[in-house]
Design a protein around this motif. Structure first.
Motif, PDB file in Angstrom:
ATOM      1  N   LYS A   1       0.831  -1.207   0.000  1.00 48.00           N
ATOM      2  CA  LYS A   1       0.000   0.000   0.000  1.00 48.00           C
ATOM      3  C   LYS A   1       0.863   1.252   0.000  1.00 48.00           C
TER       4      LYS A   1
ATOM      5  N   TYR B   1       0.705   4.158  -2.806  1.00 43.94           N
ATOM      6  CA  TYR B   1       0.417   5.563  -2.472  1.00 43.94           C
ATOM      7  C   TYR B   1       1.555   6.473  -2.926  1.00 43.94           C
TER       8      TYR B   1
ATOM      9  N   LEU C   1      -4.116  11.282  -0.456  1.00 40.47           N
ATOM     10  CA  LEU C   1      -3.173  10.164  -0.591  1.00 40.47           C
ATOM     11  C   LEU C   1      -2.062  10.257   0.450  1.00 40.47           C
TER      12      LEU C   1
ATOM     13  N   LYS D   1      -3.389   8.908   3.678  1.00 41.25           N
ATOM     14  CA  LYS D   1      -3.450   7.439   3.633  1.00 41.25           C
ATOM     15  C   LYS D   1      -2.052   6.841   3.740  1.00 41.25           C
ATOM     16  N   LEU D   2      -1.085   7.475   3.085  1.00 38.36           N
ATOM     17  CA  LEU D   2       0.301   7.016   3.143  1.00 38.36           C
ATOM     18  C   LEU D   2       0.811   7.070   4.584  1.00 38.36           C
TER      19      LEU D   2
END
Length: 149
Positions: A18, A22, A59, A62-63
């Protein structure tokens, strides 16, 4: 490799994947914004850049979350054995396999479904400090701890 090690390894690899995705997406947006800036002007251009910036911020959040979760998992010492539920314990309760670590999606390892939950979650917070044989109740559901590893 023990079952607990397999679970941790699976989730660390999943989170690293993930993180890589990202980073690639953020890099792509940055590149698009730079290329777009070279030949565009006006309101459409400003709107497009603004939307790219907002997407980059989402993003990036989320990263950071994925990096944080991976850090939590990498700090767990799988060699530590405890009769009481602690951070990193693999608990079997009501036939469910629960890893007290971080809130992550349900996974299947060696054909066994495993739920990973944070120690701050309603069930996780009830499990911490308990031993095999203890009963905890969350939202009207009773969980009998069968085994702690």
């Amino acid at each position: 490799m023990t079952f607990k090690q397999k679970i941790l390894h699976h989730h660390i690899v999943m989170l690293q994947d993930k993180i890589d995705v990202y980073r690639d997406m953020i890099s792509g947006l940055t590149e698009d914004a730079q290329n777009d800036a070279k030949g565009s002007a006006g309101d459409k251009h400003e709107t497009a850049l603004s939307m790219m910036h907002l997407e980059q911020e989402k993003l990036s959040a989320k990263l950071q979350e994925a990096i944080h979760l991976k850090e939590i998992l990498t700090k767990i010492d799988v060699t530590v054995e405890s009769e009481k539920v602690i951070m990193g314990s693999l608990v079997k309760a009501n036939g469910l396999h629960l890893l007290v670590s971080a809130a992550l999606p349900k996974s299947t390892i060696d054909g066994i479904s495993v739920l990973t939950l944070s120690p701050q979650s309603p069930l996780g917070s009830q499990l911490i400090g308990k031993e095999a044989g203890a009963v905890v109740e969350v939202n009207g559901s009773k969980f009998v701890i069968e085994h702690v590893a």
